[in-house]
Enzyme design. Structure first.
Site, PDB file in Angstrom:
ATOM      1  N   LYS A  76      32.835  14.619  12.014  1.00 33.09           N
ATOM      2  CA  LYS A  76      32.956  13.328  11.313  1.00 33.09           C
ATOM      3  C   LYS A  76      32.891  13.444   9.783  1.00 33.09           C
ATOM      4  CE  LYS A  76      31.315  10.251  14.951  1.00 33.09           C
ATOM      5  NZ  LYS A  76      30.512   9.069  15.256  1.00 33.09           N
ATOM      6  N   ASP A 112      32.199   2.824  13.322  1.00 34.32           N
ATOM      7  CA  ASP A 112      30.931   2.863  14.075  1.00 34.32           C
ATOM      8  C   ASP A 112      29.995   1.723  13.674  1.00 34.32           C
ATOM      9  OD1 ASP A 112      31.462   5.099  15.678  1.00 34.32           O
ATOM     10  OD2 ASP A 112      30.762   6.493  14.143  1.00 34.32           O
TER      11      ASP A 112
END
Ligand code: ATR
Length: 290
Positions: A76, A112
């Protein structure tokens, strides 16, 4: 036929998720069901990419004409240097979980935090303005959540972490930091009485360590909302103890569904079928909707 962004709409849409490991990911199942429900021809595939293959994998996304990919552990942060553009969401969080490919131009997003907040508002707390929120943990997941929470005009976001300095650093690094502060986990008892919502962002209590809780549930005041990012198990020990103590509970499945929903909406421009996505995961985990 070409879409508004110039991508060829006659081809099947290619999507995927890059991670290492990746076999456990439920994203292919969830997005496969969503594409089918929307009548969009294409596929969403798991892509097992080792850290030293990341650069080549991003080139392959362009070469093969993938419309987009999700990015998961451990890529990420590392993936950011290979992208052409970063959306504000990715800059604010310092990590990317969604890439959109517009004819070879790769843009990184982070869905997210906003996925979590959309789930919290849809399922537990429709209005977060003025809320006093305790976030447990100060890692990558907490960073996204705190960033998204601060956009909802809460009155305070208190971050509690085993390593107190990391909580203070995260609070300091956030936009809207005048509302954010950090403490050590051992100080929770002094502050929890004034909280409306407690959110666990650590992995404590995740399968297979299902008997563990990130804080002593005896500290939780009745009536508050207790939320856990973990969705395996669907109801963590923290949540079942919270329920016994008269708290309202919110599990992590919605975050997973909505982070995927935002990604799918960026890739396709269509409204994601969130109920079908949620039910697909519930069927897979053998749970029931709460
Ligand atoms: P993620 O991206 O999932 O947030 P991370 O960046 O490694 O993962 O962060 C993990 C978080 O969970 C950290 O806040 C960590 O606390 P420390 O900063 O003190 O390490 C917290 N955490 C992990 N295991 C924990 C445990 N057993 N007890 C308390 N906190 C824990």
């Amino acid at each position: 036929m070409t879409s508004a962004n110039g991508n060829d709409m006659n081809k099947d849409i290619l999507l995927g998720v890059m991670g290492d490991p990746i076999a456990q990911s439920k994203s292919p199942l969830m997005h496969g069901a969503a594409l089918k429900a929307l009548g969009i021809p294409g596929a969403y595939v798991p892509l097992h990419i080792a850290p030293d293959q990341l650069s080549q994998a991003l080139s392959a996304i362009r070469t093969l004409g993938f419309r987009g990919v999700n990015v998961t552990i451990p890529h990420k942060v590392a993936v950011m240097e290979y992208l052409d553009k970063l959306d504000e969401s990715a800059v604010a969080v310092g990590a990317v979980n969604t890439i959109v490919n517009d004819n070879g131009i790769l843009t990184g997003f982070n869905t997210d935090g906003i996925g979590y907040v959309r789930s919290l508002k849809a399922e537990a707390a429709p209005d977060l303005s003025g809320a006093r929120i305790l976030v447990i943990g100060a890692g990558g997941a907490a960073r996204g959540i705190v960033t998204a929470l601060l956009q909802e005009n809460p009155s305070a976001v208190l971050i509690a972490n085993r390593t107190a300095d990391k909580a203070k650093e995260l609070a300091e690094a956030c936009r809207g930091k005048e509302k954010a502060s950090g403490i050590g986990m051992n100080e929770i008892g002094e502050h929890i009485g004034g909280m409306d919502i407690v959110i666990n962002t650590t992995s404590v209590g995740m399968y297979p360590h299902i008997d563990e809780t990130p804080i002593d549930p005896g500290l939780l005041p009745a009536g508050i909302i207790v939320s856990d990012l973990i969705y395996n198990p669907l109801r963590t020990r923290l949540l079942s103890e919270s329920l016994k103590r008269g708290c309202r509970i919110h599990g992590g499945l919605g975050m997973f569904v909505y982070q995927g929903a935002y990604a799918l909406e960026y890739w396709t421009g269509r409204t994601a079928p969130v109920d079908i996505m949620r039910q697909t995961i519930l069927d897979c985990l053998g749970g029931s909707a709460e």
